[in-house]
Write an enzyme that holds these catalytic residues in place. Sequence first.
Site, PDB file in Angstrom:
ATOM      1  N   LYS A 196       0.778  -1.113   0.087  1.00 53.22           N
ATOM      2  CA  LYS A 196       0.080  -0.279   0.012  1.00 53.22           C
ATOM      3  C   LYS A 196       1.062   1.318  -0.120  1.00 53.22           C
ATOM      4  O   LYS A 196       0.788   2.201  -0.802  1.00 53.22           O
ATOM      5  CB  LYS A 196      -0.787  -0.044   1.123  1.00 53.22           C
ATOM      6  CG  LYS A 196      -1.502   1.408   1.859  1.00 53.22           C
ATOM      7  CD  LYS A 196      -2.172   1.359   2.928  1.00 53.22           C
ATOM      8  CE  LYS A 196      -2.456   2.570   3.626  1.00 53.22           C
ATOM      9  NZ  LYS A 196      -1.480   3.114   4.234  1.00 53.22           N
ATOM     10  N   ASN A 197       2.001   1.380   0.965  1.00 47.29           N
ATOM     11  CA  ASN A 197       2.539   2.759   1.175  1.00 47.29           C
ATOM     12  C   ASN A 197       3.385   2.649   0.078  1.00 47.29           C
ATOM     13  O   ASN A 197       4.027   4.040   0.108  1.00 47.29           O
ATOM     14  CB  ASN A 197       3.248   2.695   2.375  1.00 47.29           C
ATOM     15  CG  ASN A 197       2.003   3.034   3.621  1.00 47.29           C
ATOM     16  OD1 ASN A 197       0.877   3.204   3.232  1.00 47.29           O
ATOM     17  ND2 ASN A 197       2.228   2.738   4.889  1.00 47.29           N
TER      18      ASN A 197
ATOM     19  N   ARG B 280      -4.200  10.220   3.571  1.00 48.20           N
ATOM     20  CA  ARG B 280      -2.943  10.673   3.795  1.00 48.20           C
ATOM     21  C   ARG B 280      -1.956  10.985   2.628  1.00 48.20           C
ATOM     22  O   ARG B 280      -1.486  11.935   2.634  1.00 48.20           O
ATOM     23  CB  ARG B 280      -2.412   9.546   4.831  1.00 48.20           C
ATOM     24  CG  ARG B 280      -1.003  10.200   5.415  1.00 48.20           C
ATOM     25  CD  ARG B 280      -1.745  11.068   6.822  1.00 48.20           C
ATOM     26  NE  ARG B 280      -0.570  12.163   7.034  1.00 48.20           N
ATOM     27  CZ  ARG B 280      -0.810  13.622   7.420  1.00 48.20           C
ATOM     28  NH1 ARG B 280      -2.033  13.673   7.451  1.00 48.20           N
ATOM     29  NH2 ARG B 280       0.093  14.243   7.748  1.00 48.20           N
TER      30      ARG B 280
ATOM     31  N   CYS C  17      -5.389   8.078   8.908  1.00 51.49           N
ATOM     32  CA  CYS C  17      -5.756   7.576  10.082  1.00 51.49           C
ATOM     33  C   CYS C  17      -5.270   8.664  11.260  1.00 51.49           C
ATOM     34  O   CYS C  17      -4.504   9.398  10.929  1.00 51.49           O
ATOM     35  CB  CYS C  17      -4.853   6.377  10.739  1.00 51.49           C
ATOM     36  SG  CYS C  17      -5.152   4.842   9.590  1.00 51.49           S
TER      37      CYS C  17
ATOM     38  N   ARG D 244      -0.129  15.244  12.901  1.00 52.47           N
ATOM     39  CA  ARG D 244       0.456  14.565  11.831  1.00 52.47           C
ATOM     40  C   ARG D 244       1.210  15.760  11.028  1.00 52.47           C
ATOM     41  O   ARG D 244       0.436  16.062   9.672  1.00 52.47           O
ATOM     42  CB  ARG D 244      -0.508  13.545  10.872  1.00 52.47           C
ATOM     43  CG  ARG D 244      -0.785  12.171  11.754  1.00 52.47           C
ATOM     44  CD  ARG D 244      -1.398  11.344  10.871  1.00 52.47           C
ATOM     45  NE  ARG D 244      -0.414  10.724   9.978  1.00 52.47           N
ATOM     46  CZ  ARG D 244      -0.879   9.577   9.333  1.00 52.47           C
ATOM     47  NH1 ARG D 244      -2.139   9.207   9.379  1.00 52.47           N
ATOM     48  NH2 ARG D 244      -0.023   9.014   8.511  1.00 52.47           N
ATOM     49  N   PRO D 245       1.940  16.515  11.497  1.00 50.04           N
ATOM     50  CA  PRO D 245       2.297  17.836  10.747  1.00 50.04           C
ATOM     51  C   PRO D 245       2.968  17.332   9.309  1.00 50.04           C
ATOM     52  O   PRO D 245       3.570  16.182   9.157  1.00 50.04           O
ATOM     53  CB  PRO D 245       3.458  18.492  11.743  1.00 50.04           C
ATOM     54  CG  PRO D 245       3.701  17.571  12.649  1.00 50.04           C
ATOM     55  CD  PRO D 245       2.585  16.350  12.765  1.00 50.04           C
ATOM     56  N   ILE D 246       3.164  18.253   8.550  1.00 50.64           N
ATOM     57  CA  ILE D 246       3.882  18.276   7.216  1.00 50.64           C
ATOM     58  C   ILE D 246       5.078  19.176   7.066  1.00 50.64           C
ATOM     59  O   ILE D 246       5.277  19.720   6.081  1.00 50.64           O
ATOM     60  CB  ILE D 246       2.652  18.197   6.069  1.00 50.64           C
ATOM     61  CG1 ILE D 246       2.078  19.636   6.039  1.00 50.64           C
ATOM     62  CG2 ILE D 246       2.138  16.878   5.938  1.00 50.64           C
ATOM     63  CD1 ILE D 246       1.302  19.708   4.764  1.00 50.64           C
ATOM     64  N   ASP D 247       5.539  19.781   8.289  1.00 55.91           N
ATOM     65  CA  ASP D 247       6.446  20.786   8.145  1.00 55.91           C
ATOM     66  C   ASP D 247       7.607  20.548   7.682  1.00 55.91           C
ATOM     67  O   ASP D 247       8.297  20.952   6.684  1.00 55.91           O
ATOM     68  CB  ASP D 247       6.825  21.102   9.380  1.00 55.91           C
ATOM     69  CG  ASP D 247       7.222  20.357  10.492  1.00 55.91           C
ATOM     70  OD1 ASP D 247       6.369  19.120  10.637  1.00 55.91           O
ATOM     71  OD2 ASP D 247       8.336  20.275  11.055  1.00 55.91           O
ATOM     72  N   GLN D 248       8.126  19.167   7.500  1.00 58.76           N
ATOM     73  CA  GLN D 248       9.531  18.574   6.941  1.00 58.76           C
ATOM     74  C   GLN D 248       9.088  18.425   5.380  1.00 58.76           C
ATOM     75  O   GLN D 248      10.155  18.781   4.675  1.00 58.76           O
ATOM     76  CB  GLN D 248       9.910  17.307   7.405  1.00 58.76           C
ATOM     77  CG  GLN D 248       9.966  17.423   9.095  1.00 58.76           C
ATOM     78  CD  GLN D 248      11.256  18.429   9.271  1.00 58.76           C
ATOM     79  OE1 GLN D 248      12.175  18.401   8.939  1.00 58.76           O
ATOM     80  NE2 GLN D 248      10.883  19.221  10.126  1.00 58.76           N
TER      81      GLN D 248
ATOM     82  N   ASP E 283       3.445   0.518  12.117  1.00 62.10           N
ATOM     83  CA  ASP E 283       2.318  -0.100  11.708  1.00 62.10           C
ATOM     84  C   ASP E 283       1.942  -1.398  11.855  1.00 62.10           C
ATOM     85  O   ASP E 283       0.992  -1.968  11.330  1.00 62.10           O
ATOM     86  CB  ASP E 283       2.528   0.041   9.876  1.00 62.10           C
ATOM     87  CG  ASP E 283       2.285   1.634   9.518  1.00 62.10           C
ATOM     88  OD1 ASP E 283       2.101   2.361  10.270  1.00 62.10           O
ATOM     89  OD2 ASP E 283       2.586   1.761   8.380  1.00 62.10           O
TER      90      ASP E 283
ATOM     91  N   ARG F  76      -9.261  -0.042   3.498  1.00 62.96           N
ATOM     92  CA  ARG F  76      -8.170   0.942   2.923  1.00 62.96           C
ATOM     93  C   ARG F  76      -6.779   0.332   2.755  1.00 62.96           C
ATOM     94  O   ARG F  76      -6.094   0.815   1.740  1.00 62.96           O
ATOM     95  CB  ARG F  76      -8.089   2.294   3.886  1.00 62.96           C
ATOM     96  CG  ARG F  76      -9.123   3.176   4.080  1.00 62.96           C
ATOM     97  CD  ARG F  76      -8.783   4.352   4.908  1.00 62.96           C
ATOM     98  NE  ARG F  76      -7.303   4.857   4.711  1.00 62.96           N
ATOM     99  CZ  ARG F  76      -6.402   5.068   5.719  1.00 62.96           C
ATOM    100  NH1 ARG F  76      -6.815   5.068   6.805  1.00 62.96           N
ATOM    101  NH2 ARG F  76      -5.154   5.309   5.311  1.00 62.96           N
TER     102      ARG F  76
END
Length: 431
Positions: A22-23, A93, A117, A122-126, A307, A399
Amino acid sequence: MTKYLIKGGNRLHGTIEISGAKNAAVAILPAALLVDGICRIENIPQISDVTLILQILQELGAEVRTISRTTVEVDCTRVRNRQVPYELARKIRASYYLVGALLGRFGWAEVPLPGGCDLGGRPIDQHIKGFVAMGAEVDVRNGLICAKVPGGRLQGGQVYLDMVSVGATMNIMLAAVLAEGLTVIENAAKEPHIVDLANFLNSMGADIMGAGTDVIKVRGVERLRGGSYSIIPDQIEAGTYMAAVAAAGGEVLIQNVIPKHLDCITAKLLEMGVDVEERDDAVMVRRNGPISRTNIKTMPYPGFPTDMQPQIAAVLCLAQGTSVVTEGVWDNRYRYVDEFRRMGASIQVDGKVAVIEGVETMTGAPVHACDLRAGAAMVIAGLAAKGVTEIDSVHHIERGYECLVEKLAAVGADIKVIEVPDEEAAKPQVG
Ligand code: EPU
């Protein structure tokens, strides 16, 4: 509402075939946006996250042809629309990969903030730090990530990630493949799907070195051309079935895996008294005796995967003795614990640490799949429990797991899908 009904107690025997990862799939499909020509992508898992990504690509103007159950051809040559539909993107996501891919291709992207999930913040600053290091201007407003490159084309940049982030590593790689010059990602994540995305892009003409180590170098190229690529097997799906055999007992051959990717899971199962035998592209998992206690700490690859934390916790609920589980990646990955308690498990949680006192038996109960892996853990607990377990909100499970019910039923589990009228589902649960 769809639910899973499991009558626990059956030992598992037979063979389970693992689907594509999946990922990896949810990053490789958006990566097709960077390619001039047709990408034939094989070993695609049939899960709802993949369906959503394919729908988004079509909304953007991509041509998607289904070749077989597991193969699609994606042609993004004629994509002109760079605005990602809100309703679709906020459900997953992985929609954040569209930012890197669209920025790389058009120098402009507008993507709704992603869903997925609920595992705490769940930041996305990076991700943003990486795009900015390559010359993009990024703004988060009205629920959208708005990114643009003033000069039209990203410039290679140096990015040191403040924490090991799978998403940021892949997103920066996506943005960098068509940038001008060299991008260096330091403290990069090393998960198998990072290597898979790099292999996909390289097979289409990108120049990426070091994927699988903590320094990845991407030398920008002028264009990527079409080609064929097969996605790796899903490490977590395989691990989930390994944990299912550990909990329920029995003997199952888990096929179409890369055993090396499973080492971190295998090592723990061996400590727990489960027999795991590696074959070329399969693992044979057997459990006849009691389950031994152990401690788990989740970490980025090659550490024990977060996970797999809920699924292994389900097994430890039935172990002899007390186990300590420490979550090292997410702030809040113990939302499933109350559901386990309904089934008779003994777990205390303090912040990121869960102390599990093994019990002899768990008992079936109506439980809730609060997220994807928690849902998989409910299934595992249900297989091993005495009596009937009824799991709701199974759309979370779907999912990320292809044909989970069919795969488990084929090895002897008593599991089926039931449809319950919504009024019935809304009644308070007893149990
Ligand atoms: N983080 C930040 N800032 C960022 C990015 C991450 O602070 O910009 C933090 C996160 O809050 C977290 C840690 O860094 O504490 C790691 O997050 P990462 O970016 O690695 O996670 P992700 O890319 O959002 C992917 C998987 C998750 C999996 C994690 C860790 C996808 C679509 N999702 O998430 O998968 O748990 O990596 O391996 O690839 C799942 O499949 O069930 C799942 C949740």
